[in-house]
Write a protein that holds these residues in place. Structure first.
Motif, mmCIF file in Angstrom:
data_model
loop_
_atom_site.group_PDB
_atom_site.id
_atom_site.type_symbol
_atom_site.label_atom_id
_atom_site.label_comp_id
_atom_site.label_asym_id
_atom_site.label_seq_id
_atom_site.Cartn_x
_atom_site.Cartn_y
_atom_site.Cartn_z
ATOM 1 N N THR A 147 0.711 -0.968 -0.379
ATOM 2 C CA THR A 147 -0.252 -0.696 0.029
ATOM 3 C C THR A 147 0.989 1.283 0.385
ATOM 4 O OG1 THR A 147 -1.587 -1.227 1.076
ATOM 5 C CG2 THR A 147 -2.086 1.416 1.106
ATOM 6 N N LYS A 148 1.872 1.563 0.975
ATOM 7 C CA LYS A 148 2.938 2.515 0.886
ATOM 8 C C LYS A 148 3.511 2.910 -0.595
ATOM 9 C CE LYS A 148 7.006 4.522 3.540
ATOM 10 N NZ LYS A 148 7.751 4.308 4.006
ATOM 11 N N GLN A 149 3.379 1.769 -1.457
ATOM 12 C CA GLN A 149 4.484 1.685 -2.459
ATOM 13 C C GLN A 149 3.698 1.956 -3.698
ATOM 14 O OE1 GLN A 149 6.075 -2.275 -3.059
ATOM 15 N NE2 GLN A 149 7.983 -1.914 -2.675
ATOM 16 N N ILE A 150 2.167 1.702 -3.126
ATOM 17 C CA ILE A 150 1.367 2.128 -3.870
ATOM 18 C C ILE A 150 1.174 3.961 -4.105
ATOM 19 C CG2 ILE A 150 -1.405 2.328 -5.058
ATOM 20 C CD1 ILE A 150 -1.458 -1.016 -4.541
ATOM 21 N N MET A 151 0.639 4.090 -3.414
ATOM 22 C CA MET A 151 0.692 5.756 -2.441
ATOM 23 C C MET A 151 1.846 6.245 -3.519
ATOM 24 S SD MET A 151 -2.577 5.427 -1.898
ATOM 25 C CE MET A 151 -2.348 7.383 -0.687
ATOM 26 N N GLU A 152 2.764 6.149 -2.876
ATOM 27 C CA GLU A 152 4.327 6.931 -3.045
ATOM 28 C C GLU A 152 3.962 7.131 -4.669
ATOM 29 O OE1 GLU A 152 7.033 5.063 -1.064
ATOM 30 O OE2 GLU A 152 7.169 6.018 0.400
ATOM 31 N N ALA A 153 4.526 5.780 -5.315
ATOM 32 C CA ALA A 153 4.470 5.766 -7.061
ATOM 33 C C ALA A 153 2.923 6.932 -7.403
ATOM 34 C CB ALA A 153 3.947 4.222 -7.603
#
Length: 224
Positions: A147-153
């Protein structure tokens, strides 16, 4: 494959919801006829600006008609719980960008996530343009690290560019709204289609076997 349906969608559009549910319902049948489906996230706001179109709710006559049309569509597509959220319309850039990344990195979860976005916004009233709320929705499908990766990306230059490119591609194919389709048949010919109620035209163009609506004779006439 003997045919291809490229479908441009935005979670801000309820008719995109109808289209995605309908296409997914028929994905395996279409595959059996050699027709593939590609779902492409776009930014509807950019399509409206680029095409010079105006959203239906900004035109009184269209807004009035939409009350009837949306009720009929909800019944037909089996989505009776759809209702316009209090925060509508949203700026859908964040959720649409997140879908760009998800499609590339989590392809098997792309469609389930897109459907979840529609469900959360149009049936549960969750404002997906709010980062914290979007993250909460994602955590129902992905773990915390993902989820963190998706939000950052979703805020990365690469993903922003891809959403812009997708939107431009739709505009280049004549789009003035969503859902928009670019369809290639077995002869290699290509044409655009618009809306969630033109699938019978699409099947005809693709050369698929399909059944038209039938209107049976009324009982009084049948007894004569």
């Amino acid at each position: 494959m003997s045919g291809q349906i490229t479908c441009y969608l935005d979670c801000v559009s309820p008719y995109s919801y109808f289209a995605l549910v309908y296409l997914e319902k028929h994905r395996e049948v279409l595959k059996s006829h050699g027709v593939s489906i590609d779902i492409v996230p776009v930014f509807l706001g950019g399509i409206n600006v680029g095409s010079g179109n105006k959203p239906p709710w900004t035109l009184p006559a269209k807004a009035s008609y939409s009350t009837y049309d949306s009720a009929r569509a909800k019944a037909y597509f089996g989505l009776p719980n759809i209702k316009t959220p209090s925060f509508f319309p949203i700026l859908s850039l964040l959720p649409q960008r997140s879908l760009i990344y998800i499609k590339s990195q989590h392809p098997t979860l792309f469609i389930p996530t897109f459907i979840s976005y529609f469900h959360c916004m149009w049936e549960q009233g969750i404002d997906l343009s709010v980062p914290e709320l979007l993250a909460t929705v994602l955590l129902k499908i992905y773990d915390e690290a993902q989820t963190k990766q998706i939000m950052e990306a979703a805020n990365s230059p690469e993903v922003k560019k891809q959403l812009n490119d997708n939107t431009k591609e739709a505009l280049d194919h004549g789009a003035f709204g969503c859902p928009w389709y670019w369809v290639r048949n077995k002869r290699g010919e290509e044409e655009p289609f618009f809306g969630s109620d033109r699938f019978h035209y699409m099947w005809e163009y693709l050369g698929l076997p399909w059944k038209d609506m039938e209107l049976p004779m009324g009982e009084a006439k049948a007894k004569i």
